[in-house]
Design an enzyme around this catalytic site. Structure first.
Site, PDB file in Angstrom:
ATOM      1  N   ILE A   7      48.314  51.682  45.473  1.00 36.17           N
ATOM      2  CA  ILE A   7      46.498  51.263  45.621  1.00 36.17           C
ATOM      3  C   ILE A   7      46.663  50.572  44.437  1.00 36.17           C
ATOM      4  CG2 ILE A   7      45.646  53.218  46.803  1.00 36.17           C
ATOM      5  CD1 ILE A   7      45.267  54.786  44.524  1.00 36.17           C
ATOM      6  N   TRP A  20      44.401  47.632  41.128  1.00 32.91           N
ATOM      7  CA  TRP A  20      43.518  48.901  40.262  1.00 32.91           C
ATOM      8  C   TRP A  20      42.021  48.055  40.493  1.00 32.91           C
ATOM      9  CZ3 TRP A  20      41.778  43.334  38.392  1.00 32.91           C
ATOM     10  CH2 TRP A  20      42.619  42.432  38.830  1.00 32.91           C
ATOM     11  N   LYS A  35      51.104  56.078  44.873  1.00 37.63           N
ATOM     12  CA  LYS A  35      51.096  55.545  43.701  1.00 37.63           C
ATOM     13  C   LYS A  35      49.878  54.427  43.150  1.00 37.63           C
ATOM     14  CE  LYS A  35      53.443  51.053  41.893  1.00 37.63           C
ATOM     15  NZ  LYS A  35      52.294  51.170  40.849  1.00 37.63           N
ATOM     16  N   GLY A  56      55.863  48.331  39.973  1.00 38.71           N
ATOM     17  CA  GLY A  56      56.329  48.062  41.928  1.00 38.71           C
ATOM     18  C   GLY A  56      57.486  48.751  41.312  1.00 38.71           C
ATOM     19  N   GLU A  64      47.215  45.261  53.670  1.00 39.93           N
ATOM     20  CA  GLU A  64      44.971  44.805  53.185  1.00 39.93           C
ATOM     21  C   GLU A  64      45.693  43.808  51.604  1.00 39.93           C
ATOM     22  OE1 GLU A  64      42.828  43.755  51.920  1.00 39.93           O
ATOM     23  OE2 GLU A  64      41.879  45.614  50.488  1.00 39.93           O
ATOM     24  N   CYS A 122      39.394  41.294  46.878  1.00 40.55           N
ATOM     25  CA  CYS A 122      40.152  40.159  47.628  1.00 40.55           C
ATOM     26  C   CYS A 122      38.961  39.807  49.565  1.00 40.55           C
ATOM     27  CB  CYS A 122      41.203  41.773  48.908  1.00 40.55           C
ATOM     28  SG  CYS A 122      39.800  43.268  49.168  1.00 40.55           S
ATOM     29  N   GLU A 143      43.606  32.531  45.540  1.00 37.87           N
ATOM     30  CA  GLU A 143      43.819  33.296  44.880  1.00 37.87           C
ATOM     31  C   GLU A 143      43.090  33.579  43.471  1.00 37.87           C
ATOM     32  OE1 GLU A 143      44.507  37.055  46.122  1.00 37.87           O
ATOM     33  OE2 GLU A 143      42.473  38.188  46.777  1.00 37.87           O
TER      34      GLU A 143
END
Lengths: 529, 532
Positions: A194, A196, A220, A253, A296, A330, A427
């Site tokens: 997931i 932040w 995680k 990661g 996602e 997002c 983005e």
């Protein structure tokens, strides 16, 4: 729910702002005094900073820790155990055992429901403490955490608790003397990663359906925001969750994340984060055991203001669609397409609205915007702002940091943005609104869809034909019409194109955590077929 | 349906075999196979090859490179036809045509009812040309003509009628909201689907893939297997006769590393569906990840257990286990390739399984009554013979078979191993040939553990009349399909797919639709709602 509750929250806060002063060039001063004061001491202590494996808080196998920082100051909140491959191995072994031997999938669905409901009750009871921890670690507004996000977390777990005993297979007509049924079975050990920006909400989106369906989990968290998940996971065990069902490994990661994705005993992955990382995750799955992956990912969502729009309302919604959560969404409405008939008025008012935005300590009541998450994001956003100016967009307001400490950025608005500018394509994940002009519907459909992303879109119109046309033509997973960021537990969320695969929330999300087994039995002398 | 019709076909064919009646005792209780047919000259197939080019935008065209490749007759290894060999440039052309047919229309802009009518007309045309299509399928693939004509082509028709019926039943949801919002979902076509089908069931897999994709309003670029390019071209021609608009279904023959890789890496392909090996499946996911993250449906390998419980009627169990493994020359991803037999019935089972294998008629697939034709090609043929040697070398008992048949083509003797241990290669890897491995077990917990101890999880067979046993195994086996007292029942309505490394997603049935649909949530603000 988010949209409604947040906008009412914001409208409550509007009267407290408003010390504008004219600086020439139509640039008003921000209400940023709060950002320059000393940070308010958060009303919470960090109690849990180890890994949670098999129901126990334990140190990392390596003994290593990493600091998690306060985005208001860049100072250390606490040191957290840093999980690596060996810790992932231990966590997966615990989850494997809790799945293969039980008790979790061997319990009745009703028993699982009751534990999840008790957990929701406990979180509700500790709402303010959890909200404070979330805000401290992330920098988001305390009012947002306490009044929207933690209550929505509770809402999500109650929603999924209700699904646990409603996971139905089908009985299926056969072409001959067979009895056909499908079982929707838990898939096994789910690895979940997931981000932040909404640490607890993403926890709920992922853990809720996985546990309701009878799976066990190795989660995680993001290295920027490890704290709140540990806190609520402790409450989950108090609510009766058996050891090994939910394991949490804080870490990075390339170490913990990659080990989880490559693990041969993990049956499923779900990830929320960047498109680039999503591609790596899918490759790691392919190279190991082909575990199915839910993704996602990023977005560059259009927000389309049509010619019939009430401009004041459109400005407020478009502002909120971009600036909510410091722009760190997002699905942020990060391409504001405005019809040429209302463009000039919209722009003037959007600028004025951004100038009124209160930026400051997220623990201070009435704030609309806190700091960005960390130095890396902060620098990246400022780089995009420079790129916007360099590429010829007009900087209407903002464009720089606020204060000298922490990661506060001025609410920034660009006009004259062209589709091929970086700020209209990438983005940014920050408080930077880009306003683009359009002439007709076909044109805006084409331009809105000319993106590798397809996460969400906003439409502002009261014309039914326009709404119906855009609803179908936009290649995105969510279309909000005259609203934005409505995130009810029941509404599926996910991306077209490179914004992801699969849907989270709602009934659709259950299938991410279920295998379908067809069972076919030969019939003797069936009474009917 | 397959199991039923096949077993009735097989039982019909049994008298033909025993009428040969040439069993003779060779010591070690090895009987001679009924293989005379394999040694005769091949029967001339009652069909000619009419279509051997690429099908792009509704037209048969040469490959951009002008190249062709040979497709071979598995009975002889001789050339049937030269087929246009697609390459990346042809994939580009095909994707452009599919993109246009999707983005500009007409396919997704037609009503669902219009799409369903075209698909129904196509099914009628295939039904009308059943025998011709079946002959082409058997010629290119080597499977018994009776199987093609009586089972597979009728099933292609069945599957297209099934999915034609779904086209106007793709419903989204309306969803309760927590506030004044109207929430609905649209299930939209995903766009251009890239589909890669294997050689073992060329037309059935065509139907599994093309049926749901077109019913949902997508357009397609299909890559056939290089071993079996012919039947897809013929039926696609019929599809256009049925009214399919140009560009909706494009067929590119060719090889995996060129055509397949280009399709999987293409930035304008929105979806990939693949049936084939697990190793290739992994490469396909990587190509999708490295390009545009297109979602991938995978239907991959298997090593499916067939579990004969202690209460089994051994004669029936032997027949079903035999068909579960040997059907289609053993070239089934879901072949029951680990035959677990309870120790109480093990000896009797092995004896009878051996006898059944020895009665299996192997020969020209065009000869009536043949149960087994040749394997698909030299590569598979050699691989299977290598696995057979590995079985013997690792200490399994070769009960029957073990060698090739004749000197021409790719025929292999029906082969049975007993005394097989879980760690032998023949018990772990997918052989994809007529090689039955029989393993002994003592109790249910043990067989569950052993059956699940594999990277695969495609299917399982259970043979028992005990309800508790059936219910226990049904839940405990980590496989996408559990057949109880039947096998290879492949109705259009039954979902099929794998757990673990046997794949991702489900094909067939209602579940098969979601591979080709995107879910879009629409949320509208309500003013003064009458109810929430």
């Amino acid at each position: 729910m988010a949209a409604r509750r947040i906008s009412s929250l914001f409208s409550r806060s509007l009267p407290r702002i408003g010390q504008k002063s004219y600086l020439g060039r139509g640039i008003y001063q921000y209400s940023t005094a709060a950002a320059l004061e000393d940070p308010i001491k958060p009303p919470v202590n960090v109690e849990y900073n180890k890994l949670l494996i098999n129901g126990q808080f334990v140190d990392a196998a390596s003994g290593k820790t990493f600091p998690t920082l306060d985005p208001r100051t860049g100072e250390i909140i606490t040191h957290v155990a840093e999980g690596e491959a060996e810790d992932i191995n231990r966590a997966v072994a615990a989850a494997r055992k809790a799945f293969d031997e039980g008790p979790w999938p061997k319990m009745t669905a009703y028993e699982r429901t009751k534990i999840i409901l008790r957990f929701a009750d406990l979180v509700e009871k500790h709402n303010d403490e959890i909200a404070a921890l979330e805000t401290w670690d992330n920098g988001k507004l305390y009012e947002q955490s306490a009044e929207i996000e933690v209550p929505m977390f509770v809402r999500l777990f109650r929603y999924y608790a209700g699904w646990a005993d409603k996971i139905h297979g089908l009985t299926i007509p056969a072409d001959g003397p067979q009895h056909v049924q499908t079982l929707h079975e838990p898939i096994g050990v789910a690895g979940q990663i997931i981000p932040w920006n909404f640490p607890l909400l993403m926890f709920a989106w992922k853990v809720g359906p996985a546990l309701a369906s009878g799976n066990t989990v190795v989660l995680k968290t993001a290295e920027q925001t490890p704290l709140s998940a540990l806190h609520v996971a402790k409450l989950f065990h108090e609510a009766g969750l058996p050891p090994g069902v939910l394991n949490i490994v804080s870490g990075f990661g390339p170490t913990a994340g990659a080990a989880l994705c490559s693990h041969m005993d993990v049956d499923k992955l779900a990830f929320t984060g960047s498109t680039e990382t999503g591609k790596v995750i899918l490759e790691l799955s392919a190279k190991s055991n082909l575990k199915p992956v839910t993704l996602e990912l990023g977005g560059k969502s259009p927000f389309i203001v049509c010619e019939d729009a009430d401009v004041d309302q459109a400005v407020e919604l478009a502002h909120y669609a971009l600036f909510f959560n410091q722009g760190q969404c997002c699905c942020a409405g990060s391409r504001t397409f405005v019809h040429e008939k209302v463009y000039d008025e919209f722009l003037e008012k959007a600028k004025a609205r951004a100038l009124k935005r209160t930026v400051g300590d997220p623990f201070r009541p009435g704030m609309e915007q806190g700091p960005q998450i960390d130095a890396e994001q902060f620098e990246k956003i400022l780089k995009y702002i420079r790129s916007g100016t360099d590429s010829g967009a007009t900087l209407e307001t903002g464009g720089d940091r606020v204060g000298a400490k922490g990661y506060y950025i001025q609410p920034t608005v660009f006009s004259d943005v062209k589709d091929d500018m970086l700020i209209a394509k990438d983005e940014i994940f920050g408080p930077v609104q880009t306003v683009l002009k359009f002439k007709d519907l076909d044109e805006v459909i084409r331009r809105a869809n000319a993106s590798r992303y397809g996460l969400a879109a906003g439409v502002f119109t009261h014309n039914l034909d326009t709404a119906n046309t855009l609803m179908r033509a936009l290649r995105v997973g969510t279309v909000w019409i005259n609203c934005f960021d409505t995130f009810d537990a029941t509404i599926p969320f996910g991306g077209y194109k490179m914004s992801g695969q699969g849907r989270e929330k709602g009934e659709y999300s259950l299938k991410n955590y279920l295998q379908v087994k067809a069972v076919v039995t030969q019939l003797k002398n069936p009474a009917w077929l | 349906m397959a199991a039923r019709r096949i077993s009735s076909l097989l039982s019909r064919s049994l008298p033909l075999i025993s009428s040969d009646g040439k069993k003779s005792y060779f010591g070690r209780r090895i009987y001679r196979y009924s293989t005379a047919a394999a040694l005769e000259d091949p029967i001339k197939p009652p069909v000619t090859v009419e279509y051997d080019k690429l099908l792009i935008n509704g037209r048969f065209v040469d490959a951009a490179s002008g190249k062709t490749f040979k497709t071979l007759d598995p009975r002889t290894g001789e050339v049937i036809a030269h087929v246009a060999e697609g390459d990346a440039e042809d994939i580009n052309r095909a994707v452009a045509a599919a993109r246009e047919a999707f983005d500009v229309g007409p396919w997704p802009k037609m009503t669902a009812y219009e799409r369903s009518k075209i698909m129904f007309r196509f099914a009628d045309l295939v039904e009308k040309h059943n025998d011709e299509i079946a002959a082409l399928e058997s010629w290119d693939n080597g499977k018994p003509y009776e199987q093609s004509a009586n089972i597979e082509i009728p099933k292609v028709v069945r599957i297209f009628r099934y999915y034609a019926g779904w086209a106007d039943k793709i419903h989204g949801l309306t969803i309760p909201a927590d506030g004044p919002h109207h929430v609905q979902t649209l299930h939209e076509p995903i766009g251009v689907a890239g589909q890669i089908v294997p050689w073992n069931f060329p037309l059935l897999l065509f139907a599994w893939k093309v049926g749901p994709a077109l019913a949902c309003g997508n357009t397609i670029v299909l890559k056939t297997a290089e071993q079996t390019p012919l039947s897809a071209l013929l039926v696609s021609k019929l599809f256009h006769e049925a009214g399919l608009p140009p560009g909706v279904l494009n067929v590119v023959s060719g090889f995996g590393p060129t055509v397949g890789a280009a399709l999987c890496s293409h930035m304008n392909v929105d979806k990939v569906a693949f049936t084939g090996s697990t190793e290739t499946g992994k490469v396909i996911v990587e190509l999708a990840a490295k390009s545009n993250l297109k979602p991938v449906t995978l239907e991959l390998g298997g090593k499916s257990p067939f579990i004969v419980c202690e209460d089994a009627d051994v004669d029936k169990a032997v027949e079903l286990a035999h068909s579960a493994l040997f059907f289609n020359q053993g070239q089934c991803c879901c072949a029951g390739s680990r035959t677990y037999v309870h120790e109480k019935v093990y000896d009797e089972f092995v004896e009878k399984a051996k006898a059944r294998a020895m009665k299996r008629t192997v020969g020209d697939p065009f000869k009536s009554g043949t149960e087994q034709g040749p394997q698909i090609d030299a590569v598979q043929f050699k691989k299977i013979l290598r696995y057979i040697r590995s079985g013997t070398e690792s200490g399994a008992n070769l009960e029957a078979g073990g060698d090739k048949l004749g000197t021409k083509g790719y025929y292999i003797q029906p082969t049975v191993f007993s005394n097989v241990k879980d760690d032998m290669l023949i018990a772990k890897e997918e052989i994809f040939g007529p090689v039955q491995s029989i393993l002994k077990f003592k109790d249910l917990d043990e067989v569950i553990r052993r059956a699940n101890n594999t990277q695969y999880g495609l299917a399982a067979g259970v043979f028992t009349q005990n309800l508790d046993t059936a219910n226990t195994l049904m839940r405990a086996l980590r496989a996408g399909t559990v057949w109880i007292n039947c096998y290879d029942v492949f109705d259009a309505a039954i979902p099929f797919g794998g757990y673990k490394m046997s794949g991702n997603g489900r094909e067939k049935g209602e579940y098969g639709l979601k591979n080709y649909l995107q879910v879009k949530a629409i949320v509208t603000t309500l003013k003064n709602p009458a109810w929430l």
